[in-house]
Write an enzyme that holds these catalytic residues in place. Sequence first.
Site, PDB file in Angstrom:
ATOM      1  N   SER A  37     -23.126   3.299   1.669  1.00 48.12           N
ATOM      2  CA  SER A  37     -23.237   4.477   2.541  1.00 48.12           C
ATOM      3  C   SER A  37     -24.346   5.401   2.075  1.00 48.12           C
ATOM      4  O   SER A  37     -24.790   6.277   2.821  1.00 48.12           O
ATOM      5  CB  SER A  37     -21.917   5.252   2.561  1.00 48.12           C
ATOM      6  N   HIS A  82      -0.903 -12.020   0.410  1.00 47.11           N
ATOM      7  CA  HIS A  82      -1.845 -11.069  -0.188  1.00 47.11           C
ATOM      8  C   HIS A  82      -2.668 -11.705  -1.292  1.00 47.11           C
ATOM      9  O   HIS A  82      -3.886 -11.521  -1.358  1.00 47.11           O
ATOM     10  CB  HIS A  82      -1.071  -9.857  -0.721  1.00 47.11           C
ATOM     11  N   SER A  86     -13.831  -4.115   1.999  1.00 43.96           N
ATOM     12  CA  SER A  86     -14.850  -3.412   1.216  1.00 43.96           C
ATOM     13  C   SER A  86     -16.261  -3.780   1.665  1.00 43.96           C
ATOM     14  O   SER A  86     -17.140  -4.032   0.831  1.00 43.96           O
ATOM     15  CB  SER A  86     -14.675  -3.696  -0.278  1.00 43.96           C
ATOM     16  N   PRO A  87     -16.536  -3.781   2.973  1.00 43.59           N
ATOM     17  CA  PRO A  87     -17.851  -4.198   3.461  1.00 43.59           C
ATOM     18  C   PRO A  87     -18.961  -3.173   3.189  1.00 43.59           C
ATOM     19  O   PRO A  87     -20.139  -3.503   3.317  1.00 43.59           O
ATOM     20  CB  PRO A  87     -17.624  -4.371   4.963  1.00 43.59           C
ATOM     21  N   TYR A 121       0.839  -1.201   0.000  1.00 42.52           N
ATOM     22  CA  TYR A 121       0.000   0.000   0.000  1.00 42.52           C
ATOM     23  C   TYR A 121       0.873   1.249   0.000  1.00 42.52           C
ATOM     24  O   TYR A 121       1.418   1.666   1.026  1.00 42.52           O
ATOM     25  CB  TYR A 121      -0.922   0.029   1.212  1.00 42.52           C
ATOM     26  N   GLY A 170     -18.257   2.510  -0.707  1.00 42.53           N
ATOM     27  CA  GLY A 170     -19.119   3.670  -0.487  1.00 42.53           C
ATOM     28  C   GLY A 170     -20.527   3.519  -1.012  1.00 42.53           C
ATOM     29  O   GLY A 170     -21.409   4.309  -0.650  1.00 42.53           O
TER      30      GLY A 170
END
Length: 318
Positions: free
Chosen positions: A207, A121, A199-200, A55, A204
Site C-alpha cells: 500500500s 484451515h 495477504s495480497p 478468528y 500493508g
Amino acid sequence: MNTRRIGELTVSEVGMGCMAFSHGYGRIPPEQYSLEAIRGAYEHGCTFFDTAEIYSPGLSGVGHNERIVGRALEEVRDDVVLATKLFASGGRGSVYGEIRSHLEASLERLRTDYVDLYYLHRLGSTPVEQVAEAMGRLAQEGLIRGWGLSQVDVDVIRRAHGAYPLTAVQNIYSMVERDVEAEVLPYCEEHGIGLVAFSPVASGLLSGKVTESTEFESFDDVRTWVPQLSRRNLRGNRPIVELVSRYARAKGATPAQISLAWMLHKWSCTVPIPGSKNKERIIENLGASRVELTDAEFRALDAELGTLRVHGHRGFRR
C-alpha cells in the site's frame, strides 16, 4: 464489480477477508463499526466474504468473527458467498463426525443453513483423502457448496482433488510472496480450482503506507512478525514499493490497487481477499476491480518486478 468462477461458485473478483475485525491487526473496532464496514463492502459490489472459526481476539476464543459476519450479512445471505475455515484435531471418532461438528457450530454463528466454501484451515495429521471424503458427504447433504484447503502445496492439492473435487485453495500470494506461481497456480488454473489469495497487499507493505517509522500495536498484531515489515527489510523492499507507486501515479490509482490489479491480470483463477478493519481502506481495495492494466503495462510491470529482490519471506508450506 466483475465476477470470477472458483470451482462451481461465482464470486466478486475482489473479495473481503474479515479477520481484522477480530484478530491480527491490534485493537479491534466496535462491533457496530465492523457491521457497517462489512455491509458497506457488499454495497460496493463485494459478494465474497472470508472468515474462520478461530478468528477471535488473540485467538483466545472461537467464533467471534463468524458471529460478526453472520450478523452483517444475514439479510443478504442468498446474494453472497460465505467462506469459513475449521481446525481438525484428528482425535478420536470419525473425520466426518469431527468436521460436521465444527460446521454445525459455524452455521449457527453465521446465521445460515449452509456454507458456500468450507476450508480445512491447516493440514494436520489427518490424511487429506479422508478430509476430502468427509467434505464430499457434507456437500451431498447440502451443508456446503464447495470445499478447500489452506497453505498447501501441489502434491496435497492433487491428492485432495483426486478424492473429491476441490473448489479453492487459500494460500498466501502477493508481489512479494510468489512461491505459488511455480506449481500451485498452474495446477489450479488447469483444473478449475480457485486460488484465493490472502495477504495480497503483504500486510500493508504494497500500500506504500507502512514505513520504517510505523509503529505497530503491541497486542495481537501480525505485522510485528511479518518478515517483509521489519525495519531492515522495509528499507530493502523500498524499490518494490516505489515501482508499484510509480504505476499507481500513472494510472490514477493507489499502490494497493495496482498490486491487486497485477494479480487479477496475471491469473484468471485468482481471487484476492485483502483484509482491513478500516472502512476507507476496504473500499479502496475493492476499487482495484476498476483498475485495468493493459497487456503492455502488465508485461513491463511484471518484468521489472522480477528484477527486484524481495527482502523477507513467509512462504505457504507452514
